[in-house]
Every structure is written in structure tokens, then in C-alpha cells.
Design a protein around this motif. Structure first.
Motif, PDB file in Angstrom:
ATOM      1  N   GLU A 168       0.834  -1.197   0.000  1.00  0.00           N
ATOM      2  CA  GLU A 168       0.000   0.000   0.000  1.00  0.00           C
ATOM      3  C   GLU A 168       0.871   1.249   0.000  1.00  0.00           C
ATOM      4  N   VAL A 169       1.902   1.267   0.837  1.00  0.00           N
ATOM      5  CA  VAL A 169       2.789   2.422   0.913  1.00  0.00           C
ATOM      6  C   VAL A 169       3.540   2.621  -0.403  1.00  0.00           C
ATOM      7  N   VAL A 170       3.964   1.524  -1.021  1.00  0.00           N
ATOM      8  CA  VAL A 170       4.671   1.616  -2.308  1.00  0.00           C
ATOM      9  C   VAL A 170       3.778   2.253  -3.370  1.00  0.00           C
ATOM     10  N   VAL A 171       2.542   1.794  -3.443  1.00  0.00           N
ATOM     11  CA  VAL A 171       1.622   2.318  -4.462  1.00  0.00           C
ATOM     12  C   VAL A 171       1.288   3.781  -4.188  1.00  0.00           C
ATOM     13  N   VAL A 172       1.030   4.106  -2.931  1.00  0.00           N
ATOM     14  CA  VAL A 172       0.756   5.502  -2.587  1.00  0.00           C
ATOM     15  C   VAL A 172       1.961   6.374  -2.927  1.00  0.00           C
ATOM     16  N   GLY A 173       3.164   5.861  -2.692  1.00  0.00           N
ATOM     17  CA  GLY A 173       4.370   6.610  -3.032  1.00  0.00           C
ATOM     18  C   GLY A 173       4.443   6.927  -4.514  1.00  0.00           C
ATOM     19  N   ALA A 174       4.073   5.955  -5.345  1.00  0.00           N
ATOM     20  CA  ALA A 174       4.077   6.190  -6.790  1.00  0.00           C
ATOM     21  C   ALA A 174       3.020   7.211  -7.184  1.00  0.00           C
ATOM     22  N   ILE A 175       1.862   7.129  -6.562  1.00  0.00           N
ATOM     23  CA  ILE A 175       0.793   8.103  -6.839  1.00  0.00           C
ATOM     24  C   ILE A 175       1.241   9.502  -6.420  1.00  0.00           C
TER      25      ILE A 175
END
Length: 359
Positions: A168-175
Motif C-alpha cells: 500500500e505504501v509503495v503504491v501511494v508513493g508512486a501516486i
């Protein structure tokens, strides 16, 4: 993969301990070693699937993950996109239970999460940010649905929950990266605060990102409060030099914004003393020295870093800054940059962009 179809699977997967296809793939250690050394061209050769049916379905997907990653690192985005075109993330063909004769004790998706993630990043690299952002948000919905499922399961697995939360943190970071590029600061603040309110209130990286965004919108007081929380976390983790250096770089940033370069240099030096391979601190210390009109020492800082730990320090940003300093300091900067470029050619990983020397 055409249009705006999201990468996550539409099929509900059983809530069992996740089995990574990479865990079941032979020669994984050699591919990981090549990745650590930046030998991306060798990975393309090693991960090329042999013809015929010698590989199991999960093995083909695992090798495809390495191939697509290597193509991404080599900036061969159209080739990476072509490699993913035939992958239907919603197909039951990619579920372990679809092959009971091959995987009698396994269930769930055999598609590596990295493939899902890279399918979101590729449109952005190809210039289609809206499509990439749509896919990232679809992937975030998918990840959060898995988090809810794991939490609601009677036999909730803490390891599984931790894994999905990291994702979740990885995806939010990309967003966040996309929105920051568009200067959508309000959206970024909402995304970070939502995570902080959902169990990440002491995550030093998220708190630091919050502070950086607050700095960009002129909320210096808010940034200082966020950075102070990072210092509180660091004080509880005496042996964690990464968190301590993060807190130190945050303090230096406040000084840097205030143009107090001497104090910023002092903070960066403390970070470097704790970790001699802190490239961010090294690079920023050199910049502060340059702002103080001490080009000689700023060049020494960057050159010393490259000599001491080339595999760690060698990145395009540091080299661009070093070459800019050469241009300011020396009349014969072209020859000096050629010498640097020749050295880089001998030690750099495959994905290093040698054009950053601007020869």
C-alpha cells in the motif's frame, strides 16, 4: 492491458499465506545477484524463457518480471510495454488452483505484485500520465481490498497483513510522485494524512514527505512540526542510523530553505559521520558549499564520495552537480569531464545515463 483496464485481478483469491512465484523459481539467486550489480543486459539474456513447455506457468511469469524490470531500468519502455501486452491480469489462467495437477497445495494468484506495479508505471514512462494514474489508483483499491480481507479473516495472518500494507505504501508513493509532478499538493497531503491516520502515525518516511510538501506550499511551521515528529521517532531508535539521518536531513532542509548554509552543512556532516554512504547528505553538503562560494571543497566532497564508494555514490544527480561545478571552476572543464566519463564507463551499472556528464 489495452485501454484503461486495471491491472488487478477481478477474481477473489483465497486468503492463505501468499506464495511468491519468485520463491518457486530456479536460478532466482543468480538473477537477484545480477540485479544488485546493475547487470540488466545480462538479466535479459538469463531471463529469456526457453521455447517449448520446459517452464511451469509461475516460472514464466517470474522470469517475465525480471525481464520487464530490466527493460524499465534500461529505459526501453516500449519493449517493456510490448512484453506485458499479452498478460491478462484478470484471467483465471494465472491462478494456482487452475492447475491442480501442477500445484496441488497452492491457491491464489501467481502473478508477481511487481508485474502489476510495473504495468502501472509503464504508461507514465511512455508519457501517458492519466492512464498510469488510473491504473495506480485501481491497484491501490485492489491492495486495500486485500488488506480488508486479511483483517476480516478469522485466521488473520500478521505477515500477510504486513506485506499488503508495505505494498500500500509503495503504491501511494508512486501516486504521490505523479501528483507532485503536477503540483497537486492538496491531493498529496490528503493521501499522506490518510495513511498517517491508519496506523502509520510514526512512519518517519511518510512524516518527512509530509514535511517536504508543507515546505513546498509555504507552510514552514507545519513542516517543522512534521520534522519534529520524525526526530521523536529517531530518538526512540538509537541504533537506526537511517532514521537518524532522515531526521538530520530534515533539519538541514529547514536551514537550506532559510539560506543558512553553514548550519545546513553542519547537519549534513553529522549525517555523513553516521553513514559515509549517505549520498543525499553528501550531495546536499556539496551544494551548500557551492552556495557558500567554496567550489574547491564542494568538488572535493563529491569526488571523494565517488572514489570511496563508487557503486553507492554513482548516480546521475550527483554527477550532474559535479559536472556543473567543473564548468564553474575550471577553464578546461571539458577535459576533466571526459576523464570522469571514461571512469564512469568502467564502473557504472548498465542503466546509468552517461549523457549526464554533458560532454
Amino acid at each position: 492491458m489495452d485501454g484503461t483496464s486495471p491491472p488487478p485481478s477481478d477474481h477473489q483469491e483465497p486468503l492463505k499465506d501468499p506464495i511468491s512465484p519468485l520463491d518457486l523459481t530456479p536460478n532466482l539467486a543468480s538473477l537477484l545477484d545480477l540485479a544488485r550489480r546493475g547487470s540488466w543486459r545480462s538479466i535479459l539474456d538469463s531471463a529469456a524463457a526457453p521455447s517449448g513447455s520446459s517452464l511451469l506457468p509461475h516460472q514464466r511469469l517470474a522470469l517475465l518480471s525480471f525481464s520487464v524490470l530490466a527493460l524499465l531500468r534500461l529505459r526501453r519502455y516500449s519493449h517493456a510495454n510490448s512484453a506485458l501486452q499479452d498478460i491478462d491480469f484478470s484471467s483465471p489462467d494465472h491462478l494456482f488452483q487452475s492447475y491442480p495437477h501442477l500445484y496441488p497445495d497452492l491457491s491464489g494468484s501467481m502473478i508477481p505484485f511487481s508485474l502489476r506495479f510495473m504495468s502501472c508505471i509503464l504508461p507514465i514512462k511512455l508519457g501517458d500520465k492519466p492512464l498510469g494514474l488510473d491504473r495506480l489508483y485501481s491497484l491501490l483499491d485492489f491492495v486495500r481490498s486485500r488488506i480488508r480481507d486479511v483483517r476480516e479473516a478469522d485466521d488473520a495472518n500478521s505477515a500477510s497483513l504486513a506485506m499488503w500494507r508495505r505494498r500500500e505504501v509503495v503504491v501511494v508513493g508512486a501516486i504521490l510522485g505523479v501528483h507532485l509532478g503536477n503540483k497537486d499538493f492538496g491531493v498529496c497531503l490528503d493521501l499522506i494524512k490518510a495513511l498517517l491516520d491508519d496506523g502509520y502515525e510514526e512512519d518517519p518516511v511518510l512524516l518527512s514527505k509530509l514535511g517536504y510538501i508543507q515546505m513546498q506550499i509555504g507552510d514552514v511551521a507545519g513542516a517543522k512540526r512534521s520534522f519534529a515528529k520524525v526526530e521523536e521517532v529517531a530518538s526512540k531508535q538509537e541504533d537506526n542510523k537511517e532514521v537518524k539521518n532522515l531526521a538530520g536531513r530534515n533539519k538541514a532542509l529547514v536551514y537550506l530553505v532559510a539560506k543558512d548554509y553553514i548550519s545546513a552543512v553542519r547537519e549534513y556532516e553529522e549525517c555523513i559521520e553516521r553513514d559515509g554512504n549517505d549520498v543525499v547528505a553528501i550531495n546536499n553538503k556539496a551544494l551548500c558549499l557551492m552556495y557558500l562560494r567554496d567550489l574547491s571543497d564542494s568538488i572535493k566532497v563529491l569526488e571523494g564520495s565517488l572514489e570511496r564508494a563508487p557503486t553507492v555514490s554513482l548516480n546521475e544527480t550527483l554527477v550532474v552537480n559535479l559536472c556543473s561545478m567543473y564548468e564553474l571552476a575550471y577553464v578546461n572543464h571539458s577535459e576533466i569531464k571526459k576523464t570522469l566519463s571514461n571512469w564512469i564507463a568502467q564502473v557504472a551499472p548498465d542503466d546509468f545515463d552517461s549523457s549526464c556528464t554533458r560532454i
